[in-house]
Design an enzyme around this catalytic site. Structure first.
Site, mmCIF file in Angstrom:
data_model
loop_
_atom_site.group_PDB
_atom_site.id
_atom_site.type_symbol
_atom_site.label_atom_id
_atom_site.label_comp_id
_atom_site.label_asym_id
_atom_site.label_seq_id
_atom_site.Cartn_x
_atom_site.Cartn_y
_atom_site.Cartn_z
ATOM 1 N N LYS A 27 -21.486 22.925 59.438
ATOM 2 C CA LYS A 27 -21.636 22.752 60.875
ATOM 3 C C LYS A 27 -23.007 23.250 61.350
ATOM 4 C CE LYS A 27 -17.298 21.416 60.576
ATOM 5 N NZ LYS A 27 -16.838 21.784 59.235
ATOM 6 N N ARG A 34 -23.457 28.884 37.344
ATOM 7 C CA ARG A 34 -22.225 29.143 38.086
ATOM 8 C C ARG A 34 -22.208 30.561 38.666
ATOM 9 N NH1 ARG A 34 -18.939 28.289 34.275
ATOM 10 N NH2 ARG A 34 -18.253 30.409 33.874
ATOM 11 N N TYR A 84 -8.492 25.572 62.865
ATOM 12 C CA TYR A 84 -8.862 24.286 62.274
ATOM 13 C C TYR A 84 -7.686 23.770 61.440
ATOM 14 C CZ TYR A 84 -10.921 21.301 58.647
ATOM 15 O OH TYR A 84 -11.168 20.287 57.764
ATOM 16 N N ASP A 92 -13.487 33.699 61.235
ATOM 17 C CA ASP A 92 -14.202 32.434 61.092
ATOM 18 C C ASP A 92 -15.091 32.286 62.322
ATOM 19 O OD1 ASP A 92 -15.059 29.776 61.097
ATOM 20 O OD2 ASP A 92 -13.243 29.061 60.123
#
Length: 399
Positions: free
Chosen positions: A217, A69, A121, A192
């Site tokens: 993406k 982790r 978005y 972003d």
């Protein structure tokens, strides 16, 4: 190509001094940065290390790895390589773009004001609205492509500025350096940059504090990997992000880390082809009688064309357009496509088409996202096949 720009193919803007003092270009770094042959086996490809825990020499002794982790060799290689491509000191690879957003927003305290771009978005809007209720932050939406409006909205109350450039789905381009220069000293500027990738835009160089990508993406590029990436330089953010990452645990798996490392090796080639196909598609659509308006930063008709040329080294592969008529015509057109797949997401090798109002932005549709707006993610197919598909779909649409 009509209206194309000679960018010099990222000759200077993507060069960073390598460890030995050499100027290494983007393409070379994407293939080699922090990806040396494995010492034990000589494997050229970074190994997928799947272990969840690591042996340590003695209790309490510091070790590079102790639990998955926190870090793994495969994820670390991806994070170091991508930080290098973005011009950042530190990168975190997370399980999704939404996980990355949530981690960044954990930096806020109750009452903090977030100045957010109005064209975002839909998932970003949804998360901000949710955190307004449960985390008691405040959110104000502004058109960041209008610099005078931004400056009027800036005050010492603002603790975080959140923008996309280009935006989703209206492809607005925000002047990142101007916003960075105008923001309050204590406010964090988050950009972003999913639509651009580091190959076409590097927000940290323009004054941003944090860069975020939905790596699902363009970074992944093949519709087979869900991931998010955060890159930053500020040392005071390192401890906070590492704590959040370790405590909440939204980390990227070793296999998905490998997939992104693989995809980075072809990112520059893919982005160039995406941009080339998208520009030609935009020009084609501008000539169609049944298309009212085309939105792409590479068009001279785009209101932010000058800003895009100034801060980007390419225009990207996403475009939106308004079809004549309303939702009935938009849906008829989308259902008539043969090469374009009707699906959410973007940035992959295959061309995708969607209806923002009823798909990606259904939970938060601004007045600008109208019934006749269509978003295209232009893929890597032959451009003549792409244009022919759009032409036949327009011809089959009942107006």
């Amino acid at each position: 190509m009509r209206g194309s720009v000679n960018w010099g193919k990222n000759s200077d803007k993507t060069s960073i001094e390598a460890g030995r003092g050499e100027s290494v270009k983007f393409q070379t770094k994407a293939i080699h940065s922090h990806q040396k042959p494995d010492k034990e086996t000589g494997a050229v490809v970074t190994p997928i290390v799947t272990t969840t825990t690591f042996a340590v020499k003695e209790p309490g002794a510091p070790a590079e790895y102790d639990y998955a982790r926190v870090s793994t060799p495969t994820r670390k290689a991806l994070e170091q390589c991508f930080a290098d491509l973005e011009g950042g000191k530190r990168c975190l690879a997370l399980a999704s773009g939404c996980s990355a957003m949530h981690l960044i927003l954990q930096l806020l305290n109750p009452g903090d004001l977030v100045l957010a771009e109005e064209d975002l978005y839909g998932g970003t809007h949804r998360l901000l609205k949710h955190l307004e209720k449960v985390q008691k932050i405040r959110v104000k939406n502004v058109d960041f492509s209008n610099l005078s409006q931004v400056k009027k909205s800036l005050s010492n109350e603002v603790k975080m500025i959140w923008l996309e450039s280009p935006t989703n789905p209206l492809l607005k381009v925000c002047d990142i350096s101007a916003i960075a220069g105008a923001k309050p000293k204590e406010a964090l500027l988050v950009v972003d940059s999913t639509f651009a990738s580091p190959y076409f835009q590097r927000p940290l160089d323009l004054g941003a504090d944090i860069v975020i990508h939905s790596a699902t993406k363009y970074i992944g590029g093949h519709s087979d990997c869900l991931a998010g990436l955060i890159v930053f330089n500020k040392e005071d953010l390192k401890e906070k992000f590492v704590f959040f990452n370790k405590t909440i645990g939204p980390v990227l798996s070793p296999f998905d880390s490998y997939l992104l490392l693989r995809s980075l090796k072809t990112l520059s080639l893919r982005m160039e082809r995406h941009e080339q196909n998208a520009l030609q598609t935009a020009y084609f659509l501008e000539e169609q009688a049944r298309v009212e308006k085309v939105l792409h930063p590479g068009l001279s008709s785009h209101p932010n064309y000058a800003t895009a040329k100034k801060q980007m080294t390419g225009f990207g592969g996403v475009l939106s357009f308004f079809i004549q008529g309303g939702q009935k015509q938009a849906i008829s057109f989308l259902k008539s496509l043969r090469i374009f797949t009707l699906a959410e997401s973007l940035g992959a090798v295959e061309s995708l088409a969607e209806h923002p109002l009823t798909m990606t932005h259904g939970s938060h549709a601004s007045p600008s996202i109208t019934e006749n707006l269509i978003r295209l993610s232009v893929g890597l197919e032959d451009i003549e096949d792409i244009k022919e598909d759009l032409k036949q779909a327009l011809n089959r649409t009942r107006f």
